[in-house]
Write an enzyme that holds these catalytic residues in place. Structure first.
Site, PDB file in Angstrom:
ATOM      1  N   TYR A   1       0.834  -1.205   0.000  1.00  0.00           N
ATOM      2  CA  TYR A   1       0.000   0.000   0.000  1.00  0.00           C
ATOM      3  C   TYR A   1       0.865   1.251   0.000  1.00  0.00           C
ATOM      4  O   TYR A   1       0.657   2.175  -0.804  1.00  0.00           O
ATOM      5  CB  TYR A   1      -0.929  -0.003   1.210  1.00  0.00           C
ATOM      6  CG  TYR A   1      -1.630   1.312   1.434  1.00  0.00           C
ATOM      7  CD1 TYR A   1      -2.702   1.690   0.648  1.00  0.00           C
ATOM      8  CD2 TYR A   1      -1.196   2.186   2.433  1.00  0.00           C
ATOM      9  CE1 TYR A   1      -3.340   2.911   0.849  1.00  0.00           C
ATOM     10  CE2 TYR A   1      -1.822   3.400   2.634  1.00  0.00           C
ATOM     11  CZ  TYR A   1      -2.895   3.762   1.850  1.00  0.00           C
ATOM     12  OH  TYR A   1      -3.512   4.970   2.047  1.00  0.00           O
TER      13      TYR A   1
ATOM     14  N   LYS B   1       1.198   4.206  -2.947  1.00  0.00           N
ATOM     15  CA  LYS B   1       0.949   5.635  -2.730  1.00  0.00           C
ATOM     16  C   LYS B   1       2.167   6.467  -3.130  1.00  0.00           C
ATOM     17  O   LYS B   1       2.033   7.545  -3.719  1.00  0.00           O
ATOM     18  CB  LYS B   1       0.580   5.894  -1.269  1.00  0.00           C
ATOM     19  CG  LYS B   1      -0.720   5.261  -0.807  1.00  0.00           C
ATOM     20  CD  LYS B   1      -1.924   5.694  -1.623  1.00  0.00           C
ATOM     21  CE  LYS B   1      -2.316   7.124  -1.372  1.00  0.00           C
ATOM     22  NZ  LYS B   1      -3.574   7.488  -2.104  1.00  0.00           N
TER      23      LYS B   1
END
Length: 300
Positions: free
Chosen positions: A125, A129
């Site tokens: 994750y 990002k």
């Protein structure tokens, strides 16, 4: 009248942005029900129809643990989509607003992270990002990237509402106490987005950049939970959980697929100095959000 395209108006931040962005222009909302966000070409075509002056991307893959096993799907939303939006914004000379995360940092140490610090994400994750942030900086010249943390709201699925539900139904609870950050309401994020974007529209691309956007102060998840319970009792909310039956545990005692950063402290110097802002404390924002939650419960 400026045209603003807002992606994902039904999420926690998106819901609040619908209202805050209305002060800056006409907001065209595109939800996942309107168009498949993973079909990026189709999405770009829908965005272009509105001839936007501003594109605000509140869409994201937020299932942190699930990202570890569904990496490709996570990167489509968190990296490929921001890259495509950056290229479109550059092509049509629009501003792009995007939301990033404390998960781009390694979480080491105890010092508050600066925007200029090297990003070393610990999870898929976080890596996705960071890839989105990098793509926007590479392909777009008019952008605001807000790295925020621990988002919650008076509605939706978040830590505040989860803790209230658990405390109403359980007589014991374990909460992680070694992860430190700043709980940040979606409404504050939306309000600051509108304020900073208004200045950027006036002053131009010199204000483009990455900015940390959280509340002031720091707390652990355990400390935040205790503050929530104390406020609930003060406001007359009945809880099954007694204060002494909420126990502090370490991250190693609560294993998850994705590694969480222990230090999510984010320095606010840049955003406050650049835009002449004073961000509020997490305590004051918790009280406001809690009161809003109580109001939404009454209205149901």
């Amino acid at each position: 009248m400026r045209n603003i395209v807002l992606l994902a108006p039904n999420g926690q931040v998106g819901f609040e942005l619908v209202h805050s962005l209305a002060e800056l222009g006409y907001v065209h909302c595109l939800s996942r029900q309107d168009v498949d966000f993973t079909n990026i070409n189709m999405l770009l075509a829908r965005i272009s129809q509105h001839k936007p002056d501003i594109i605000v991307n509140a869409a994201a893959w937020t299932a942190v643990d699930k990202a570890e096993t569904e990496q490709e799907a996570c990167f489509i939303l968190n990296a490929n989509l921001p890259e495509a939006l950056a290229k479109l914004a550059q092509q049509i000379n629009a501003w792009l607003v995007h939301y990033s995360s404390d998960y781009v940092y390694s979480g080491s140490g105890t010092r508050a992270w600066q925007e200029t610090d090297v990003a070393e994400p610990l999870s898929v994750y976080g890596a996705s990002k960071l890839a989105g942030d990098n793509a926007i900086q590479q392909y777009c010249s008019k952008y605001l990237i807000f790295r925020t943390s621990w988002i919650y709201a008076a509605r939706g699925n978040n830590f505040l509402l989860t803790m209230l539900k658990l405390a109403a139904n359980h007589d014991t609870l374990n909460v992680v106490a070694d992860q430190i950050g700043a709980p940040t309401p979606a409404k504050l994020i939306a309000q600051i987005t509108a304020l900073t974007l208004a200045q950027a529209l006036h002053q131009g691309r010199a204000l483009s950049g990455i900015y940390h956007l959280t509340t002031k102060g720091e707390i652990s998840w355990y400390g935040f939970a205790q503050a929530i319970f104390a406020l609930a009792r003060q406001q007359g909310v009945k809880l099954k959980l007694e204060p002494q039956r909420c126990y502090a545990i370490s991250s190693t005692q609560y294993p998850t697929l994705a590694v969480r950063p222990l230090n999510s402290r984010l320095s606010l110097n840049k955003i406050e100095q650049t835009f002449n802002l004073q961000l509020p404390s997490w305590q004051s924002q918790l009280t406001l959000t809690f009161i809003e939650w109580q109001q939404t419960v009454k209205e149901r």
